[in-house]
Design an enzyme around this catalytic site. Structure first.
Site: not given
Length: 473
Positions: A324, A335, A349
């Site tokens: 999560s 990224d 998740k």
């Protein structure tokens, strides 16, 4: 009915239940997405303009035959079930069934569950100290929380709980299992678990306690290299993280040469806490965005100018217990090429739950969006893949016979520093911190990578300075 506000708020649902990342949203927000026909007509009358009413698609209408079937089943249970059943109990069971059949994270919050949601925001709650979910009818440990009875007793991420004391878990709902795991502090609960690599079930006794979770821990793991462990994301984790960095830099007396952020077995928590932590390390760019069917579930979070670490190399450690909000942080730093992600694949998740109050004491928690990393990756059920795969391992340093050196040869030429007392080695001067890395293979690998990057940076800087001096001459 309690009046709710029309703005999003975050609230972490812990309660040793599902690892999650969600927002608290007003119940009216969903209704406001679609205006009723009567409202459209009223606005047309008031404005004097012609109004075109688009009637709902017949295929989108409520299935009346199925509704009749529902009322028929309700009536049959009321009349013929072996024991008398309360109407309210039947209706609540129907609501629970509707939500639980959607996905593992959507659920109905009865008064006690709603209270536990509010209780958990302080980071203190009663129980064993594990985050759990359901898998194939059994309770699966997503991660044990640091410094809790479960973690100290040896419960591991990925364990399948098949019995609670003498009660089989198969057939239980998650809510029922969680209630059995809770109890009076000091009482003993025996967990029977199946663990990958073990041929027979393992029994672990865990003493229940009041769980007090420290969100952020920090220390120096070597000269110039800091270590920050985030156990979960609470409302103030972003502030705690920056204070930890300031403490490490003050302890060193200058900027750090490298930083390890440990998100292993971090089950998640508050979305905005993960965003605040990422924002501290990013100078610009997208951190995370969410996409759902309704407007209020479409959010974007971007970094403000200012990297508090000023480009210091970072390694982030993740594993199968990282879920999560911890995946949001790892995905953003990956990224944006701000950190090297190391370890094993995370939990996966990638959905957001909205808590919608129904009245003063009841609410529903429903999945309303998926979240995406800056590059548009949905990690739902796939997780974050590390840049460098490093599995946990036990290291044993081998004792080897000492080699003879030039200094041992009779009549050798005297060296420049020969005869001087050797300085205390870095390993000897940092025995306590080095021992932490020596016990943890993944942490040692992260530390070695940071040292390599620092050596390379210094070499590049030296080459640049040399070229600049040559140009100046």
């Amino acid at each position: 009915m309690k009046r709710v506000r029309n703005n999003l708020q975050t609230f972490p649902l812990r309660s040793i239940a599902l690892a999650t990342c969600f927002v608290l949203s007003p119940g009216l927000a969903l209704a406001q997405e679609k205006e009723p026909v009567a409202q459209q007509l009223l606005e047309g009358v008031q404005s004097g303009e012609r109004v075109e009413i688009k009637l709902p698609d017949p295929e989108q209408q409520l299935p009346l035959d199925d509704l009749r079937k529902f009322t028929e089943v309700f009536s049959r249970i009321k009349d013929a079930y072996v024991e008398e059943v309360d109407d309210r109990q039947l209706l609540e069971s129907a609501i629970k069934g509707m939500l639980s059949d959607l996905d593992p994270h959507s659920t109905y919050l009865a008064p006690k569950d709603y209270e536990e949601l509010e209780e958990s925001t302080s980071g203190e709650f009663g129980g064993l100290g594990i985050e759990v979910g359901m898998e194939n009818g059994f309770v699966k440990v997503i991660s044990p929380i640091d410094d809790t009875p479960a973690q100290k007793a040896g419960v591991q991420a990925g364990d399948l709980i098949i019995k609670l004391d003498e009660k089989p878990v198969k057939g239980m709902g998650l809510e029922e299992a969680v209630k059995l795991m809770r109890g009076k502090p000091g009482s003993i609960l025996t967990l029977t678990i199946m663990r990958e690599g073990e041929s027979a079930p393992i029994e672990i006794e865990v003493k229940r306690d009041i769980i007090k979770v420290t969100s952020v821990k920090s220390r120096m793991v070597d000269n110039g290299y800091g270590y920050v462990r985030i156990t979960q994301f609470q409302a103030d984790t972003g502030d705690q993280f920056q204070k930890a960095l300031n403490k490490l830099e003050a302890e060193r007396g200058s900027d750090l040469d490298g930083l390890v952020i440990d998100l292993r077995n971090n089950p998640g928590g508050v979305l905005q806490a993960a965003v605040a932590t990422a924002d501290a390390l990013l100078d610009e760019g997208l951190i995370v965005y969410t996409e759902g069917r309704i407007q209020s579930s479409r959010l974007r979070f971007s970094a403000k100018a200012g990297d508090v670490m000023a480009g210091t190399p970072i390694v982030v450690l993740i594993n199968g217990g990282s879920a999560s909000a911890s995946e949001i942080l790892a995905g953003a730093l990956q990224d944006q090429e701000r950190a090297v992600i190391m370890g094993t694949q995370s939990f996966g998740k990638g959905s957001v739950q909205t808590v919608i109050p129904l009245d003063e004491t009841h609410a529903i928690k429903m999945t309303t969006a998926r979240y995406y990393t800056p590059n548009g990756r949905s990690i739902q059920a796939t997780g974050i893949k590390p840049d460098i795969l490093v599995r946990p391992a036990e290291l044993k340093e081998l004792d080897s016979q000492p080699f003879f050196t030039e200094a041992d040869l009779t009549g050798h030429l005297e060296g420049q520093n020969e005869g001087k007392k050797p300085a205390q080695s870095e390993e000897q001067s940092n025995a306590d911190t080095v021992s932490l890395a020596s016990r943890d293979y993944q942490l040692r690998s992260a530390l070695n990578l940071l040292k390599g990057l620092q050596i390379l940076n210094r070499k590049n800087q030296t080459d640049t300075d040399t070229k600049a001096q040559g140009t100046a001459q």
